[in-house]
Design a protein around this motif. Structure first.
Motif, PDB file in Angstrom:
ATOM      1  N   ILE A  96      41.825 -26.480  77.162  1.00  0.00           N
ATOM      2  CA  ILE A  96      41.489 -25.156  76.387  1.00  0.00           C
ATOM      3  C   ILE A  96      41.535 -23.778  76.939  1.00  0.00           C
ATOM      4  CG2 ILE A  96      38.689 -24.464  76.274  1.00  0.00           C
ATOM      5  CD1 ILE A  96      38.094 -27.610  75.912  1.00  0.00           C
ATOM      6  N   ALA A  97      41.407 -23.452  78.067  1.00  0.00           N
ATOM      7  CA  ALA A  97      42.027 -22.330  78.355  1.00  0.00           C
ATOM      8  C   ALA A  97      43.297 -21.702  78.526  1.00  0.00           C
ATOM      9  CB  ALA A  97      41.865 -22.825  80.619  1.00  0.00           C
ATOM     10  N   LEU A 133      49.848 -33.795  88.688  1.00  0.00           N
ATOM     11  CA  LEU A 133      49.641 -32.303  87.990  1.00  0.00           C
ATOM     12  C   LEU A 133      50.660 -31.665  87.958  1.00  0.00           C
ATOM     13  CD1 LEU A 133      48.237 -33.935  92.259  1.00  0.00           C
ATOM     14  CD2 LEU A 133      47.447 -32.647  90.090  1.00  0.00           C
ATOM     15  N   ASP A 134      52.063 -31.862  87.882  1.00  0.00           N
ATOM     16  CA  ASP A 134      52.702 -30.753  87.981  1.00  0.00           C
ATOM     17  C   ASP A 134      52.750 -30.152  86.467  1.00  0.00           C
ATOM     18  OD1 ASP A 134      53.881 -31.502  90.074  1.00  0.00           O
ATOM     19  OD2 ASP A 134      55.345 -32.930  88.993  1.00  0.00           O
ATOM     20  N   GLU A 135      52.330 -31.220  85.237  1.00  0.00           N
ATOM     21  CA  GLU A 135      52.271 -30.871  84.501  1.00  0.00           C
ATOM     22  C   GLU A 135      51.049 -29.773  84.125  1.00  0.00           C
ATOM     23  OE1 GLU A 135      53.482 -31.361  81.467  1.00  0.00           O
ATOM     24  OE2 GLU A 135      52.450 -30.603  79.478  1.00  0.00           O
ATOM     25  N   TYR A 161      50.582 -25.630  81.992  1.00  0.00           N
ATOM     26  CA  TYR A 161      49.452 -24.810  81.673  1.00  0.00           C
ATOM     27  C   TYR A 161      48.522 -24.158  82.581  1.00  0.00           C
ATOM     28  CZ  TYR A 161      48.862 -28.787  78.182  1.00  0.00           C
ATOM     29  OH  TYR A 161      49.501 -29.224  76.914  1.00  0.00           O
ATOM     30  N   GLY A 162      49.216 -23.205  84.063  1.00  0.00           N
ATOM     31  CA  GLY A 162      48.814 -22.874  84.820  1.00  0.00           C
ATOM     32  C   GLY A 162      48.408 -23.127  85.331  1.00  0.00           C
ATOM     33  N   ILE A 172      42.833 -17.885  79.144  1.00  0.00           N
ATOM     34  CA  ILE A 172      41.844 -17.574  80.334  1.00  0.00           C
ATOM     35  C   ILE A 172      42.467 -18.907  81.184  1.00  0.00           C
ATOM     36  CG2 ILE A 172      39.954 -17.123  78.406  1.00  0.00           C
ATOM     37  CD1 ILE A 172      38.603 -18.912  79.305  1.00  0.00           C
ATOM     38  N   PRO A 173      41.889 -18.346  82.694  1.00  0.00           N
ATOM     39  CA  PRO A 173      41.570 -19.575  83.691  1.00  0.00           C
ATOM     40  C   PRO A 173      40.856 -20.804  83.056  1.00  0.00           C
ATOM     41  CG  PRO A 173      41.071 -17.301  84.324  1.00  0.00           C
ATOM     42  CD  PRO A 173      41.197 -16.592  83.040  1.00  0.00           C
ATOM     43  N   CYS A 174      41.233 -21.623  84.122  1.00  0.00           N
ATOM     44  CA  CYS A 174      40.989 -22.674  83.885  1.00  0.00           C
ATOM     45  C   CYS A 174      39.836 -23.647  84.401  1.00  0.00           C
ATOM     46  CB  CYS A 174      41.708 -24.145  84.663  1.00  0.00           C
ATOM     47  SG  CYS A 174      41.161 -25.652  83.944  1.00  0.00           S
ATOM     48  N   VAL A 175      39.458 -22.244  85.630  1.00  0.00           N
ATOM     49  CA  VAL A 175      38.380 -22.728  85.911  1.00  0.00           C
ATOM     50  C   VAL A 175      37.183 -21.463  85.515  1.00  0.00           C
ATOM     51  CG1 VAL A 175      37.979 -20.707  87.542  1.00  0.00           C
ATOM     52  CG2 VAL A 175      37.081 -22.332  88.612  1.00  0.00           C
ATOM     53  N   ASP A 176      36.825 -21.234  84.431  1.00  0.00           N
ATOM     54  CA  ASP A 176      36.317 -20.651  83.563  1.00  0.00           C
ATOM     55  C   ASP A 176      35.818 -21.376  82.499  1.00  0.00           C
ATOM     56  OD1 ASP A 176      36.704 -18.364  84.969  1.00  0.00           O
ATOM     57  OD2 ASP A 176      37.773 -16.967  82.908  1.00  0.00           O
TER      58      ASP A 176
END
Length: 220
Positions: free
Chosen positions: A92-93, A58-60, A65-66, A98-102
């Protein structure tokens, strides 16, 4: 004859049904299929890492990776995503800025197609510069977890036998702690040395075997 044949067929069907019922349901794992065997293998190992070392994983994801930590917890705990899926979505994000949620939403639009198809729709094709950036990202992640690998070179890392690596930021913290110990040590030894020196000079000045003794013997 026809009746016996019918009974035999019925018994066979029942037997097959009971045998099928006895077989436990199989859990379908993550669907990698990035289009690159080396990347797929790394994702398999990253999945193992995430399962054995949850907090460093989770820290990584959040530190390098933001990805927002609440999103990561939601994907892993509430939605049942495998750590490898979470990693690759965030990777990939990160590569695309771009945001990971996208990327998560893009995956949800076409579930079951594999990450290779998702990456292509987002403009990352196998062999492209962006795809090589994803590979280098895996190398960097392994490095932060304490393992050195090289792109496209075969390697096997068993994370179940590992302590999980140092984790993000811990190397810097260790360095700071080391400096702290060094400064403290230098100060203590320096002060101790000066104090010892002062004590020595004081004893000589008093002249226990010189001035004091001389005066005593010199009186008539």
């Amino acid at each position: 004859m026809t009746r016996n044949h019918g009974l035999h067929a019925l018994a066979l069907a029942l037997g097959l049904g009971l045998a099928s019922a006895a077989i436990p349901a199989q859990t379908v794992g993550y669907n990698v299929r990035t289009g690159d065997v080396w990347v797929d293998t790394r994702l398999g190992e990253i999945d193992d890492y995430g399962r054995h070392h949850r907090e460093p994983f989770l820290d990584e994801m959040s530190g390098y990776y933001g990805a927002p930590r609440p999103l990561l917890v939601d994907l892993l705990d509430d939605r049942g995503w495998a750590p490898a899926d979470v990693y690759y979505a965030c990777a990939i994000a990160h590569a695309l800025g771009i945001p990971c949620v996208d990327v998560v939403h893009e995956y949800d639009r076409h579930p079951g197609q594999g990450w290779g198809a998702v990456a292509k729709r987002l403009g990352i094709k196998p062999g492209s510069a962006a795809f090589h950036a994803l590979k280098r990202g895996q190398v960097d992640t392994y490095g932060r977890w304490g393992q050195t690998i090289v792109v496209d070179r075969p390697v096997h890392v068993d994370w179940s036998r590992s302590n999980g690596g140092r984790g993000p930021g811990s190397r810097d913290n260790a360095g700071s702690q080391g400096k702290g110990h060094g400064n403290a040590g230098a100060g203590n030894h320096g002060n101790a040395g000066k104090n010892n020196g002062n004590k020595g000079r004081g004893n000589q000045k008093k002249g226990n075997s010189g001035n004091g003794g001389g005066k005593g013997h010199g009186k008539p």
